[in-house]
Scaffold this motif. Structure first.
Motif, PDB file in Angstrom:
ATOM      1  N   GLN A   1      -0.362 -59.148  62.096  1.00 49.97           N
ATOM      2  CA  GLN A   1      -0.306 -60.171  61.051  1.00 49.97           C
ATOM      3  C   GLN A   1      -0.752 -59.559  59.736  1.00 49.97           C
ATOM      4  O   GLN A   1      -1.670 -58.749  59.711  1.00 49.97           O
ATOM      5  N   TYR A   2      -0.118 -59.964  58.640  1.00 53.16           N
ATOM      6  CA  TYR A   2      -0.436 -59.373  57.342  1.00 53.16           C
ATOM      7  C   TYR A   2      -0.160 -60.414  56.270  1.00 53.16           C
ATOM      8  O   TYR A   2       0.447 -61.452  56.530  1.00 53.16           O
ATOM      9  N   GLN A   3      -0.626 -60.127  55.055  1.00 50.80           N
ATOM     10  CA  GLN A   3      -0.387 -61.028  53.930  1.00 50.80           C
ATOM     11  C   GLN A   3       0.931 -60.689  53.271  1.00 50.80           C
ATOM     12  O   GLN A   3       1.284 -59.530  53.118  1.00 50.80           O
TER      13      GLN A   3
ATOM     14  N   GLY B   1       1.461 -64.855  49.298  1.00 46.89           N
ATOM     15  CA  GLY B   1       0.134 -65.343  49.647  1.00 46.89           C
ATOM     16  C   GLY B   1       0.063 -65.976  51.017  1.00 46.89           C
ATOM     17  O   GLY B   1      -0.996 -66.448  51.420  1.00 46.89           O
TER      18      GLY B   1
ATOM     19  N   THR C   1       0.696 -65.817  55.356  1.00 40.75           N
ATOM     20  CA  THR C   1       0.457 -64.836  56.407  1.00 40.75           C
ATOM     21  C   THR C   1       1.709 -64.730  57.257  1.00 40.75           C
ATOM     22  O   THR C   1       2.251 -65.742  57.692  1.00 40.75           O
TER      23      THR C   1
ATOM     24  N   THR D   1      -9.305 -56.727  62.678  1.00 41.92           N
ATOM     25  CA  THR D   1      -8.764 -56.624  61.319  1.00 41.92           C
ATOM     26  C   THR D   1      -8.967 -55.218  60.791  1.00 41.92           C
ATOM     27  O   THR D   1     -10.060 -54.666  60.906  1.00 41.92           O
TER      28      THR D   1
ATOM     29  N   THR E   1      -7.798 -52.506  57.303  1.00 42.94           N
ATOM     30  CA  THR E   1      -7.254 -52.550  55.949  1.00 42.94           C
ATOM     31  C   THR E   1      -6.379 -51.332  55.726  1.00 42.94           C
ATOM     32  O   THR E   1      -6.618 -50.254  56.271  1.00 42.94           O
TER      33      THR E   1
ATOM     34  N   ALA F   1       0.327 -56.540  48.870  1.00 35.60           N
ATOM     35  CA  ALA F   1      -0.117 -57.896  48.579  1.00 35.60           C
ATOM     36  C   ALA F   1      -0.900 -57.980  47.284  1.00 35.60           C
ATOM     37  O   ALA F   1      -1.369 -59.045  46.917  1.00 35.60           O
TER      38      ALA F   1
ATOM     39  N   TYR G   1      -4.474 -52.102  49.851  1.00 36.74           N
ATOM     40  CA  TYR G   1      -3.044 -52.447  49.806  1.00 36.74           C
ATOM     41  C   TYR G   1      -2.784 -53.763  50.525  1.00 36.74           C
ATOM     42  O   TYR G   1      -2.105 -54.637  50.011  1.00 36.74           O
ATOM     43  N   ASN G   2      -3.306 -53.902  51.729  1.00 34.51           N
ATOM     44  CA  ASN G   2      -3.126 -55.145  52.472  1.00 34.51           C
ATOM     45  C   ASN G   2      -4.160 -55.172  53.585  1.00 34.51           C
ATOM     46  O   ASN G   2      -4.723 -54.145  53.958  1.00 34.51           O
ATOM     47  N   VAL G   3      -4.385 -56.366  54.121  1.00 34.49           N
ATOM     48  CA  VAL G   3      -5.313 -56.521  55.232  1.00 34.49           C
ATOM     49  C   VAL G   3      -4.483 -56.918  56.452  1.00 34.49           C
ATOM     50  O   VAL G   3      -3.740 -57.893  56.419  1.00 34.49           O
ATOM     51  N   VAL G   4      -4.581 -56.137  57.503  1.00 27.20           N
ATOM     52  CA  VAL G   4      -3.700 -56.300  58.659  1.00 27.20           C
ATOM     53  C   VAL G   4      -4.546 -56.701  59.858  1.00 27.20           C
ATOM     54  O   VAL G   4      -5.628 -56.152  60.074  1.00 27.20           O
ATOM     55  N   ARG G   5      -4.050 -57.666  60.619  1.00 26.38           N
ATOM     56  CA  ARG G   5      -4.788 -58.155  61.772  1.00 26.38           C
ATOM     57  C   ARG G   5      -3.975 -57.856  63.016  1.00 26.38           C
ATOM     58  O   ARG G   5      -2.847 -58.313  63.139  1.00 26.38           O
TER      59      ARG G   5
END
Lengths: 204, 339
Positions: free
Chosen positions: A122-124, A128, A130, A151, A153, A183, A192-196
């Motif tokens: 999952q990412y942004q 805005g 998800t 999570t 980054t 994002a 750059y982005n936060v990835v789950r």
């Protein structure tokens, strides 16, 4: 000489005996029915199995995040074909785990213990919201499936990895078909982005 | 109601049916009560075996991922090699704000309210030589020398990495070996790191500390180039090196046994060839003549040491709220600091 009992007493006695027997049987049947299936009995929905799956998958995610193989697995991307290295046109792994350190850990800890799993990322998005992409898909999870997440980054200067695991010169920001978008929306932050990463595990 | 006592002039069977019914009632109630008790016992055992620590695990997992995110953000901002500290500060602070916004959206799906706030940060200096060459001083004011001062008045060093690109340049005798020394300012106690060759082509690292005096060494597991010595993480050639961690119960990490502030000097810099990089927490290193002050665009092929402004550490306020857990803490993030 004692008089004979009245003719109707026999029917009353029978009725009472039958009702008494029915009452007894019904209560035994009710009592037995209550104790047959419990949440701890050996079935696929056992609480112990769920606890064990949860601790195994969170251990897998924790050790992969600590060694850095989790972020390597997200960046193990083939930018020319628009999917992970070694996948078909679907873009995600179905039969075997990926050929990197994260895939090795998944194989040792989950596959070899008879546990099936799905891995979702999952990412942004730029808007805005998800969004979610599949990394590994093995089918619909069963009723006792357990989800664990972790999570990580991505930074603007992180590089994509080639199929043998070496760093390429293409960064995640410059890649054209990388599934995780930037994002930041033009800001100057270094993240750059936060990835789950979500691992759904169930026993087969 | 029938008389339950048997009298001579009634047949016994007259009253037996009602006794049977009463007995059946009593047994039925007993069975139902037993079933209720058995069920409660099973439910209690079920509740007792549930993993009740999931909530605290989530909190610690979140704190760990925030620490890694902020540490990575500091590293990425420092590696932009900006000549002033302002852009690095802005990049890290907006990075932390982004991390807070995005993780709060994702954690909200798990019914958790999270936030990460930047509190303060410490400016430091990153000293690096990015192209393979001998470890000599810079040539701005004098000719490059093999014995020179890397940094003065330092209280903390982190992310110190040496990559040896030509093992043949290393010395085998200890007096000729390349040495990094941390000496207390105004004192004599020192901590020394020697990088040499063990005679059979493998890189050997020796660490000496004083007060109490302990000396230990370890060797790279494979020969060949390049070999990376991660001084603050305690690895040589990828393998753990106890000589950079703990030996006989004594701390051996960078600067162990040396009271702060200390100076970092290099001797025999001509007996090694490679690259290095370290971050110190002293922000006023523009006056050290042995190290050039970085100007202009990122320098990627320099064979002399340069000092860039860098962020040494950042402190963030992390909070995590669910319906059963409330957690709030300040974390000081120093990526690569020796523990």
């Amino acid at each position: 000489m004692s008089p004979l009992p009245p003719r109707s007493r026999g029917q009353a006695h029978t009725l009472e005996a039958v009702v008494g027997a029915l009452l007894l049987l019904a209560s035994i049947a009710f009592a037995l029915q209550m104790t047959i299936v419990t949440p701890l009995s050996a079935s696929t929905s056992s609480q112990h199995i769920e606890n064990q799956l949860r601790s195994v998958s969170s251990g897998v995610l924790a050790s992969s995040a600590a060694t850095g193989s989790l972020t390597d697995a997200v960046r193990y991307w083939n930018d020319t074909s628009g999917g992970f290295h070694g996948t078909t046109a679907l873009g995600y792994y179905t039969n075997a785990p990926p050929d990197n350190a994260f895939g090795d850990v998944l194989n040792r800890s989950l596959d070899q213990q008879g546990i099936a799993y799905n891995v979702n990322v999952q990412y942004q998005t730029k808007k805005g919201t998800t969004a979610e992409t599949r990394m590994i898909y093995r089918g619909e999870p069963s009723g006792h499936a357990v989800t664990t997440t972790r999570t990580i980054t991505l930074h603007h200067d992180d590089r994509l990895l080639a199929s043998d695991g070496t760093r390429q010169s293409l960064t995640v920001a410059n890649a054209t078909r990388f599934f995780v978008p930037d994002a930041r929306g033009g800001g100057s932050g270094s993240v750059y982005n936060v990835v789950r990463i979500e691992v759904v595990a169930w026993r087969i | 109601m029938a008389d339950l006592t048997s009298r001579g002039d009634h047949v016994d069977g007259d009253t037996r049916g009602q006794v049977l019914l009463v007995a059946a009632f009593a047994l039925a109630i007993t069975f139902v009560a037993l079933a209720l008790v058995a069920n409660s016992a099973i439910y209690t055992e079920n509740l007792a075996t549930r993993a009740g620590s999931e909530d605290t695990t989530d909190v610690l997992t979140f704190r760990d991922s925030v620490e890694k995110a902020v540490g990575g953000s500091i590293r990425a901002a420092n590696e932009r090699e900006s000549s002033t500290f302002g852009p690095i500060d802005t990049a890290v602070q907006s990075g932390i704000q982004n991390v807070s916004d995005w993780t709060s959206k994702q954690e909200a799906r798990e019914s958790a309210l999270v936030s990460v706030e930047h509190v303060t940060n410490t400016q430091g200096t990153r000293i690096a030589q990015s192209n393979a060459s001998q470890f000599l001083s810079s040539n701005t004011s004098t000719a490059p020398r093999p014995n020179w001062t890397v940094a003065e008045d330092v209280s903390g060093t982190r992310a110190f990495e040496i990559t040896v690109t030509d093992t043949a340049t290393l010395a085998t005798t200890s007096s000729d070996e390349f040495t990094v020394t941390a000496t207390a300012m105004g004192g004599t106690e020192s901590w020394e790191l020697h990088v040499g060759e063990d005679g059979s082509g493998a890189v050997e690292v020796t660490v000496e500390r004083e007060n109490p005096a302990v000396s230990a060494s370890c060797t790279a597991p494979v020969t060949g180039d390049p070999v990376t010595v991660d001084v603050t993480a305690g690895t040589v050639g990828g393998a753990d090196c106890p000589a950079l961690d703990v030996v006989s119960g004594k701390e051996m990490h960078f600067g162990a046994g040396v009271s702060t502030p200390y100076d970092i000097t290099i001797t025999n810099g001509d007996h090694i060839e490679g690259r290095y990089s370290l971050v110190v927490d002293n922000a006023t290193l523009g006056s050290n003549p042995d190290v050039s002050a970085a100007v202009g665009d990122p320098l990627t092929n320099e064979t002399q040491p340069y000092a860039y402004p860098a962020m040494y550490s950042a402190t963030v306020d992390v909070s995590y709220y669910t319906d059963v857990v409330e957690y709030r803490s300040e974390i000081r993030v120093v990526p690569g600091e020796p523990s």
